[in-house]
Design an enzyme around this catalytic site. Structure first.
Site, mmCIF file in Angstrom:
data_model
loop_
_atom_site.group_PDB
_atom_site.id
_atom_site.type_symbol
_atom_site.label_atom_id
_atom_site.label_comp_id
_atom_site.label_asym_id
_atom_site.label_seq_id
_atom_site.Cartn_x
_atom_site.Cartn_y
_atom_site.Cartn_z
ATOM 1 C CD GLU A 153 8.294 -3.133 3.531
ATOM 2 O OE1 GLU A 153 9.066 -2.876 4.454
ATOM 3 O OE2 GLU A 153 7.144 -2.621 3.451
ATOM 4 C CD GLU A 154 4.169 -1.057 3.971
ATOM 5 O OE1 GLU A 154 4.174 -1.514 5.138
ATOM 6 O OE2 GLU A 154 4.650 0.042 3.675
ATOM 7 C CG HIS B 54 1.816 2.196 7.549
ATOM 8 N ND1 HIS B 54 2.007 1.010 8.209
ATOM 9 C CD2 HIS B 54 2.766 2.240 6.584
ATOM 10 C CE1 HIS B 54 3.047 0.368 7.674
ATOM 11 N NE2 HIS B 54 3.514 1.107 6.677
ATOM 12 C CG HIS C 257 8.387 -1.275 0.212
ATOM 13 N ND1 HIS C 257 7.079 -0.846 0.175
ATOM 14 C CD2 HIS C 257 8.948 -0.663 1.274
ATOM 15 C CE1 HIS C 257 6.851 -0.014 1.188
ATOM 16 N NE2 HIS C 257 7.975 0.119 1.859
ATOM 17 C CG ASP D 147 11.095 1.193 3.331
ATOM 18 O OD1 ASP D 147 10.246 2.045 3.060
ATOM 19 O OD2 ASP D 147 10.818 0.099 3.847
#
Length: 517
Positions: free
Chosen positions: A326-327, A455, A282, A355
């Site tokens: 994707e997130e 994140h 992603h 990933d």
């Protein structure tokens, strides 16, 4: 960026033993020239892509999230590299809402004992006591706060709480109030939708309280449909609100919803188009930061392998995929798979996903294709176990330890697994804590997250471990050559029998391949 491997292992060293797995998995490909070709995939090339992604984030207010200029620039950069390498490149647009936080949210206890909780900024900065959820609605609400089926003190194990998971949890809830809900058992979307259906004008979902489940989480409601403000909060903030006597709370979120994003799909001009070997990562990050490890690392490694193999006449068709959104819940890859015809799905013989392949406190994790690790994770479709064995052989040949990781639904491999396509891939860990056994295998620090910047704004160019990046890039190059030249691919051949296949089963059996379709 940590570009010097801890034990001096680079891509060239990591691919030095390629002839052994190549000879084992694909006799026709046991060619020292192919091993030499794999060595041209350098960690320096991967780092160059990562630096470019960092510059894109810097120019895009610190983010490459879907729906932002940073993602658009990332898409265009990747597509340009792939076109230059000789691929046929498609930008696949998909319609979907995304949310972008415009201004900092507000959470205040108005009474009793007024207090303002520390917010998490929309972009950059440290996590505060609460954070706006992706796909939250907007609003500014001041109302009584009602606790919903909380478990305080928290249970001894994660997911003891079922707070908000059933509509019955909201029996007697007063429409117009704010709901205080605890993490556990079901996903956040279920909790928020149940609260909205009960008439809540906003929702605070606080962490459950066990070790590792106390801080504020950046998380997603996994799609549109929740139109009220929804935030996550730390366990301490949630417990404080829960223990207040009849609190009145103000909750404000300021969110805009954007529409649409893109996948980047690159198709080789060589190889049997009925035997597609597909790689993917992603390309998007989260609003909070540049997303250099998550998932610039996987994207950059796949991109460098693709760039080196673009003009190589493989036996099977190579396809490289860079997923958007994707997130936001695997949106790009789900759209891609959902829009494949039955014939197109049957042509994809396997899908490999990468990933986060450079986590700072890494473990080398291989997707467990057959649940042979007996951790309770789902087994992949038939053939997934063979992919797992290839990566095991790669690391074993290097004398490098490795562990399994579940084929869960946290990344884009799941979109393909749900369609019955054999899947596999590599992962170096996210927010979970490294175990003592993993410290013994890989170094680093037990009891600390694999990626403490997961994140977060600090997921930048300095948040990548060069050794992990080199080892995993070598593994990706190995898989591309093994499966690019293999006569037999993992899993059953599910293509429908046609007259053309019956009359000419070896039509694409030469290395020259066939023209692109």
């Amino acid at each position: 960026m940590r570009i010097t491997p801890r034990r001096g292992i680079g891509v060239a060293a990591a691919t030095a033993a390629l002839v052994i797995p190549l000879a084992t998995a694909a006799p026709a490909a046991a060619d020292p020239g192919l091993a030499a070709l794999a060595r041209t995939v350098t960690v320096r090339g991967v780092e160059n892509h990562l630096r470019h992604l960092q510059r894109i984030a810097d120019a895009g207010h610190g983010t490459r999230a879907a729906g932002t200029p940073g993602y658009t620039a990332s898409r265009d950069y990747v597509a340009g590299v792939l076109r230059k390498a000789g691929y046929t490149v498609t930008l696949q647009e998909f319609p979907r809402f995304f949310t972008t936080e415009l201004s900092t949210a507000v959470l205040q206890r108005v009474s009793p004992d007024p207090r303002t909780f520390t917010p998490t900024p929309p972009r950059g900065g440290s996590l505060g006591e609460f954070a706006t959820m992706a796909y939250s609605g907007s609003g500014d609400v001041t109302a009584p706060l009602r606790a919903v089926d909380l478990v305080l003190p928290p249970g001894p194990a994660p997911n003891t709480s079922t707070s908000g998971c059933e509509a019955a949890d909201f029996a007697g809830f007063t429409a117009g109030d704010l709901a205080l809900v605890q993490r556990g058992t079901c996903n956040y979307r279920v909790k928020a939708l149940n609260a909205q259906a009960a008439g809540a004008r906003g929702v605070i979902i606080f962490n459950e309280g066990q070790p590792g489940r106390t801080g504020t989480e950046r998380s997603s409601l996994l799609g549109v449909g929740v139109d009220i403000p929804v935030v996550t909060a730390s366990f301490a903030a949630g417990e404080e609100l829960a223990r207040a006597a009849a609190p009145t709370v103000r909750l404000r979120t300021d969110v805009v919803r954007d529409y649409g994003s893109y996948n980047v799909i690159a198709e080789s001009r060589f190889g049997d188009p009925d035997k597609v070997v597909q790689f993917g990562a992603h390309l998007d990050g989260v609003d909070a930061g540049p997303g250099v490890n998550d998932n610039g690392s996987g994207s950059a490694a796949v991109l460098e392998v693709a760039a080196r193999l673009g003009r190589i006449p493989t036996r099977n068709r190579l396809r490289f995929s860079f997923w958007g959104a994707e997130e936001y819940g695997l949106v790009g890859s789900q759209h891609y798979v959902a829009n494949l015809s039955a014939e197109e799905k049957a042509r994809i013989r396997l899908y490999l996903n990468f990933d986060m392949v450079g986590s700072p406190n890494y473990a080398l994790k291989i997707y467990d294709g057959d649940d042979s690790d007996a951790t309770g994770g789902p087994a992949g479709p038939p053939g997934s176990d063979e992919i797992e064995k290839l990566f095991e052989k790669y690391f074993d040949t290097l004398g490098q330890g490795h562990v399994g990781t579940d084929l869960d639904a946290r990344s884009d491999h799941d979109s393909f697994a749900q369609a019955g396509i054999p899947v596999g891939g590599l992962f170096t860990g996210a927010e979970e804590l490294k175990t003592p056994a993993e410290q013994a295998l890989f170094g680093g620090t037990a009891g600390v997250p694999y990626d403490s910047c997961y994140h977060e704004a600090c997921d930048d160019i300095d948040n990548v471990n060069g050794e992990a990046l080199a080892l995993n890039t070598g593994a990706i190059a190995t898989a591309a050559l093994v499966y690019g030249f293999a006569r037999d691919l993992p899993g059953p051949d599910t293509r429908p029998v046609t007259v053309a296949r019956t009359l000419a089963p070896a039509a694409h059996d030469d290395h020259a391949g066939a023209p692109a379709r």
